[in-house]
Design an enzyme around this catalytic site. Sequence first.
Site, short mmCIF file in Angstrom:
data_model
loop_
_atom_site.label_atom_id
_atom_site.label_comp_id
_atom_site.label_asym_id
_atom_site.label_seq_id
_atom_site.Cartn_x
_atom_site.Cartn_y
_atom_site.Cartn_z
N PHE A 1 -0.96 1.45 -11.22
CA PHE A 1 -1.17 2.70 -11.96
C PHE A 1 -2.29 2.57 -12.98
O PHE A 1 -2.89 3.57 -13.36
CB PHE A 1 0.10 3.08 -12.75
CG PHE A 1 1.28 3.45 -11.90
CD1 PHE A 1 1.45 4.76 -11.46
CD2 PHE A 1 2.24 2.51 -11.55
CE1 PHE A 1 2.54 5.11 -10.69
CE2 PHE A 1 3.34 2.86 -10.77
CZ PHE A 1 3.49 4.16 -10.34
N ALA A 2 -2.52 1.33 -13.48
CA ALA A 2 -3.45 1.14 -14.61
C ALA A 2 -4.81 1.71 -14.26
O ALA A 2 -5.43 1.30 -13.27
CB ALA A 2 -3.57 -0.35 -14.91
N TYR B 1 -13.95 9.89 -11.37
CA TYR B 1 -12.55 9.44 -11.31
C TYR B 1 -12.06 9.43 -9.87
O TYR B 1 -11.55 8.41 -9.36
CB TYR B 1 -11.68 10.35 -12.18
CG TYR B 1 -10.20 10.17 -11.94
CD1 TYR B 1 -9.61 8.95 -12.13
CD2 TYR B 1 -9.41 11.24 -11.50
CE1 TYR B 1 -8.25 8.77 -11.89
CE2 TYR B 1 -8.07 11.07 -11.27
CZ TYR B 1 -7.49 9.84 -11.46
OH TYR B 1 -6.16 9.66 -11.21
#
Length: 327
Positions: free
Chosen positions: A73-74, A141
């Site tokens: 998740f990081a 992103y």
Amino acid sequence: MKILVTGGAGYIGSITVERLIKAGAEVVVLDNLFQGHRDAVHPDATFVQGDLADRALVEKLMADHKPDGIMHFASYTLVGESMERPFLYLRDNITNGLNLIESAVKQGVRGFILSSTANLFDEPEQIPIAETERIVPGSPYGESKFILERYLYWMDRLYDMRYTCLRYFNACGATEERGEDHDPETHLIPLVLQVALGQREKITIFGDDYDTPDGTCIRDYIHVVDLAEAHILAMRALLDGGHSRKYNLGNGRGFSVKEVVETARAVTGHPIPAEIGPRRPGDPATLIASSETINHDLGWRPIYPDLRTIIEMAWNWHQANPQGYEK
Ligand code: UDP
């Protein structure tokens, strides 16, 4: 099963850890606490504060704990920020993810779950968005997650490391003990609830002239517990010998910004003043993901698809933690 959760002090990571522990898993959390909160980490998890940029630390962690699986998740996670600070995303998200993937391969990890994004689909031809939709990352992103998906493809092909990528839009909701606490907060539901708590005067609705029934953007709000369960199901499937997969996850239907504000008014009993502002650059009118494939393969479907329930659960957490986590 023993699972390493990177970003396990963050919003979705910490709630996944909570659910993993409830399901009887042994959990190790790695988090640098830049955005995460130490208090969000379940007390039964082993917590390691550290950064994925530190390759020696990652290798040692992997050798010390020998996890069966990894949930990654990081990450920096904001579409808008990534347009302004692309290198944070195109360098840090990617190299940090690659450090983790490389040591996972060295350690012979059997299952890798990448918490990806539906921002891979910037120009969908069909809504709800299926896995067959053409990938057009909508931002640095989205691109950073797409590149990690590609790295995983090669690790499977070359080293037989099985992985699942989960792509989704707007995580929301809370459990009794854990909720959403970003600084600064940019997400609609927590912002609306901050108005209800008296911490903000009003909410600005970013445009009401979209091609949608009420003119405001429609998004796929998906309960964080449903996301956590999808990660756990996907991990079990890999550890049981399943093949690598890519799944889109969605609530099943979308909600408009006005619906979110109105539902929050009903749940909180607060008038929540709203004003119409200009559109936010890069916001498409409607984004909804299809979960047909994961439903078919793993039987996943959202337990909390109802917007009112989502906002009630978030509201309970925000009322109990008006300043968020302590640390
Ligand atoms: N939004 C809004 N006002 C705000 C924050 C968000 O109108 O103060 C809208 C935003 O334009 C989008 C939706 O709410 O249509 C969800 O935005 P959020 O930033 O929560 O998530 P995103 O869709 O960007 O992942």
